[in-house]
Motif scaffolding. Structure first.
Motif, PDB file in Angstrom:
ATOM      1  N   LYS A   1      74.655  42.693  30.724  1.00 30.66           N
ATOM      2  CA  LYS A   1      75.951  42.959  31.356  1.00 30.66           C
ATOM      3  C   LYS A   1      76.819  43.909  30.537  1.00 30.66           C
ATOM      4  CE  LYS A   1      75.844  38.391  33.403  1.00 30.66           C
ATOM      5  NZ  LYS A   1      76.399  37.048  33.380  1.00 30.66           N
ATOM      6  N   ILE A   2      76.433  44.181  29.305  1.00 27.39           N
ATOM      7  CA  ILE A   2      77.223  45.029  28.410  1.00 27.39           C
ATOM      8  C   ILE A   2      76.870  46.492  28.649  1.00 27.39           C
ATOM      9  CG2 ILE A   2      77.746  45.596  25.999  1.00 27.39           C
ATOM     10  CD1 ILE A   2      78.724  42.837  26.706  1.00 27.39           C
ATOM     11  N   VAL A   3      77.886  47.306  28.828  1.00 27.49           N
ATOM     12  CA  VAL A   3      77.706  48.748  28.981  1.00 27.49           C
ATOM     13  C   VAL A   3      78.285  49.420  27.749  1.00 27.49           C
ATOM     14  CG1 VAL A   3      78.274  50.773  30.364  1.00 27.49           C
ATOM     15  CG2 VAL A   3      77.882  48.573  31.483  1.00 27.49           C
ATOM     16  N   THR A   4      77.496  50.268  27.107  1.00 29.13           N
ATOM     17  CA  THR A   4      77.960  50.955  25.895  1.00 29.13           C
ATOM     18  C   THR A   4      78.170  52.439  26.191  1.00 29.13           C
ATOM     19  OG1 THR A   4      75.754  51.512  25.101  1.00 29.13           O
ATOM     20  CG2 THR A   4      76.634  49.375  24.437  1.00 29.13           C
ATOM     21  N   ALA A   5      78.941  53.050  25.335  1.00 25.81           N
ATOM     22  CA  ALA A   5      79.159  54.493  25.435  1.00 25.81           C
ATOM     23  C   ALA A   5      77.950  55.244  24.886  1.00 25.81           C
ATOM     24  CB  ALA A   5      80.419  54.886  24.680  1.00 25.81           C
ATOM     25  N   GLY A   6      77.004  54.492  24.362  1.00 25.10           N
ATOM     26  CA  GLY A   6      75.798  55.102  23.801  1.00 25.10           C
ATOM     27  C   GLY A   6      75.657  54.790  22.331  1.00 25.10           C
ATOM     28  N   ALA A   7      74.528  54.279  21.982  1.00 24.04           N
ATOM     29  CA  ALA A   7      74.242  53.973  20.586  1.00 24.04           C
ATOM     30  C   ALA A   7      73.884  55.268  19.863  1.00 24.04           C
ATOM     31  CB  ALA A   7      73.087  52.985  20.494  1.00 24.04           C
ATOM     32  N   PRO A   8      74.157  55.325  18.557  1.00 19.84           N
ATOM     33  CA  PRO A   8      73.807  56.540  17.805  1.00 19.84           C
ATOM     34  C   PRO A   8      72.298  56.795  17.778  1.00 19.84           C
ATOM     35  CG  PRO A   8      74.562  54.797  16.329  1.00 19.84           C
ATOM     36  CD  PRO A   8      74.776  54.311  17.719  1.00 19.84           C
ATOM     37  N   LYS A   9      71.514  55.743  17.842  1.00 15.11           N
ATOM     38  CA  LYS A   9      70.051  55.831  17.911  1.00 15.11           C
ATOM     39  C   LYS A   9      69.575  54.783  18.906  1.00 15.11           C
ATOM     40  CE  LYS A   9      69.400  58.649  14.343  1.00 15.11           C
ATOM     41  NZ  LYS A   9      68.773  59.910  14.401  1.00 15.11           N
ATOM     42  N   LYS A  10      68.543  55.079  19.649  1.00 10.80           N
ATOM     43  CA  LYS A  10      68.029  54.165  20.670  1.00 10.80           C
ATOM     44  C   LYS A  10      67.647  52.811  20.080  1.00 10.80           C
ATOM     45  CE  LYS A  10      66.426  53.053  24.762  1.00 10.80           C
ATOM     46  NZ  LYS A  10      67.344  52.324  25.594  1.00 10.80           N
ATOM     47  N   PHE A  11      67.108  52.790  18.868  1.00 10.28           N
ATOM     48  CA  PHE A  11      66.634  51.544  18.289  1.00 10.28           C
ATOM     49  C   PHE A  11      67.744  50.543  17.970  1.00 10.28           C
ATOM     50  CE2 PHE A  11      67.129  54.222  14.495  1.00 10.28           C
ATOM     51  CZ  PHE A  11      67.774  53.363  13.609  1.00 10.28           C
ATOM     52  N   VAL A  12      69.003  50.969  17.940  1.00 13.98           N
ATOM     53  CA  VAL A  12      70.106  50.039  17.674  1.00 13.98           C
ATOM     54  C   VAL A  12      70.897  49.679  18.932  1.00 13.98           C
ATOM     55  CG1 VAL A  12      70.379  50.639  15.233  1.00 13.98           C
ATOM     56  CG2 VAL A  12      71.720  51.842  16.955  1.00 13.98           C
ATOM     57  N   ASP A  13      70.436  50.093  20.094  1.00 12.28           N
ATOM     58  CA  ASP A  13      71.176  49.841  21.331  1.00 12.28           C
ATOM     59  C   ASP A  13      71.401  48.347  21.582  1.00 12.28           C
ATOM     60  OD1 ASP A  13      72.451  50.908  23.720  1.00 12.28           O
ATOM     61  OD2 ASP A  13      70.795  49.998  24.814  1.00 12.28           O
ATOM     62  N   GLU A  14      70.371  47.528  21.432  1.00 11.90           N
ATOM     63  CA  GLU A  14      70.509  46.095  21.663  1.00 11.90           C
ATOM     64  C   GLU A  14      71.382  45.442  20.594  1.00 11.90           C
ATOM     65  OE1 GLU A  14      69.109  44.249  24.476  1.00 11.90           O
ATOM     66  OE2 GLU A  14      69.178  46.348  25.081  1.00 11.90           O
ATOM     67  N   ALA A  15      71.289  45.911  19.363  1.00  9.36           N
ATOM     68  CA  ALA A  15      72.146  45.382  18.288  1.00  9.36           C
ATOM     69  C   ALA A  15      73.608  45.734  18.569  1.00  9.36           C
ATOM     70  CB  ALA A  15      71.714  45.956  16.937  1.00  9.36           C
ATOM     71  N   LEU A  16      73.853  46.937  19.086  1.00 11.63           N
ATOM     72  CA  LEU A  16      75.210  47.350  19.443  1.00 11.63           C
ATOM     73  C   LEU A  16      75.757  46.475  20.569  1.00 11.63           C
ATOM     74  CD1 LEU A  16      77.642  49.256  19.235  1.00 11.63           C
ATOM     75  CD2 LEU A  16      76.422  50.844  20.736  1.00 11.63           C
ATOM     76  N   LYS A  17      74.943  46.220  21.585  1.00 15.24           N
ATOM     77  CA  LYS A  17      75.373  45.354  22.678  1.00 15.24           C
ATOM     78  C   LYS A  17      75.704  43.952  22.178  1.00 15.24           C
ATOM     79  CE  LYS A  17      72.889  47.691  26.411  1.00 15.24           C
ATOM     80  NZ  LYS A  17      71.810  47.526  27.417  1.00 15.24           N
ATOM     81  N   ALA A  18      74.900  43.437  21.248  1.00 12.47           N
ATOM     82  CA  ALA A  18      75.155  42.102  20.683  1.00 12.47           C
ATOM     83  C   ALA A  18      76.486  42.078  19.938  1.00 12.47           C
ATOM     84  CB  ALA A  18      74.015  41.682  19.760  1.00 12.47           C
ATOM     85  N   ALA A  19      76.743  43.133  19.148  1.00 10.65           N
ATOM     86  CA  ALA A  19      77.979  43.205  18.380  1.00 10.65           C
ATOM     87  C   ALA A  19      79.195  43.265  19.318  1.00 10.65           C
ATOM     88  CB  ALA A  19      77.958  44.417  17.453  1.00 10.65           C
ATOM     89  N   ILE A  20      79.129  44.080  20.360  1.00 10.80           N
ATOM     90  CA  ILE A  20      80.235  44.195  21.311  1.00 10.80           C
ATOM     91  C   ILE A  20      80.452  42.852  22.012  1.00 10.80           C
ATOM     92  CG2 ILE A  20      80.971  45.274  23.469  1.00 10.80           C
ATOM     93  CD1 ILE A  20      79.396  47.793  22.522  1.00 10.80           C
ATOM     94  N   SER A  21      79.389  42.199  22.393  1.00 13.33           N
ATOM     95  CA  SER A  21      79.475  40.913  23.085  1.00 13.33           C
ATOM     96  C   SER A  21      80.162  39.850  22.225  1.00 13.33           C
ATOM     97  CB  SER A  21      78.080  40.436  23.476  1.00 13.33           C
ATOM     98  OG  SER A  21      78.133  39.204  24.117  1.00 13.33           O
ATOM     99  N   ALA A  22      79.967  39.903  20.922  1.00 15.84           N
ATOM    100  CA  ALA A  22      80.525  38.895  20.017  1.00 15.84           C
ATOM    101  C   ALA A  22      81.986  39.141  19.669  1.00 15.84           C
ATOM    102  CB  ALA A  22      79.701  38.831  18.741  1.00 15.84           C
ATOM    103  N   MET A  23      82.511  40.299  20.039  1.00 13.77           N
ATOM    104  CA  MET A  23      83.906  40.596  19.677  1.00 13.77           C
ATOM    105  C   MET A  23      84.881  39.773  20.484  1.00 13.77           C
ATOM    106  SD  MET A  23      83.930  44.649  19.098  1.00 13.77           S
ATOM    107  CE  MET A  23      84.386  45.021  17.427  1.00 13.77           C
TER     108      MET A  23
END
Length: 127
Positions: free
Chosen positions: A105-127
């Motif tokens: 359900k999380i939409v990001t503006a884009g991760a700096p690298k594809k391999f961190v996309d899920e980690a970025l979504k997790a971080a945003i979700s926890a905020m």
């Protein structure tokens, strides 16, 4: 709030450090830490030292880990379980496990690298 987002992928811990809130955040750091061998005490120690260094540099207020099944389809392998255990034994801040369903359900503006996309979504979700 400063959050460390993590996804375990095979023998790598992909991470991203963000600061801000769910609407507006800044990516402070990202990368991956690999565990070469689960049978080598020196490799396990090297991984733990690298994780400790990341935590010391980032000083997160919260850590968000993409949750994986412990058994069955799409489950964690033994390497990922060891990496998660070493992280949890080292970390001092609050930890939240984020389900894959919640991350979809999380939409990001884009991760700096594809391999961190899920980690970025997790971080945003926890905020």
């Amino acid at each position: 709030m400063k959050v460390l987002g993590i996804e375990f992928n095979a023998n790598q811990m992909c991470y991203v450090v963000i600061e801000g809130n769910k609407v507006s955040y800044e990516i402070l750091d990202h990368g991956k830490i690999a565990l070469s061998s689960t049978r080598s005490p020196s490799d396990l120690k090297t991984f733990q030292v690298a994780v400790s260094g990341l935590l010391k540099d980032a000083v997160p207020e919260k850590t968000a880990i993409k949750q994986k099944n412990e058994r069955g389809y799409r489950s964690m392998g033994p390497t990922a379980l060891k990496m998660e255990g070493l992280l949890l034994a080292t970390i001092e801040c609050e930890v939240e496990f984020i389900s894959s369903q919640k991350l979809q359900k999380i939409v990001t503006a884009g991760a700096p690298k594809k391999f961190v996309d899920e980690a970025l979504k997790a971080a945003i979700s926890a905020m």
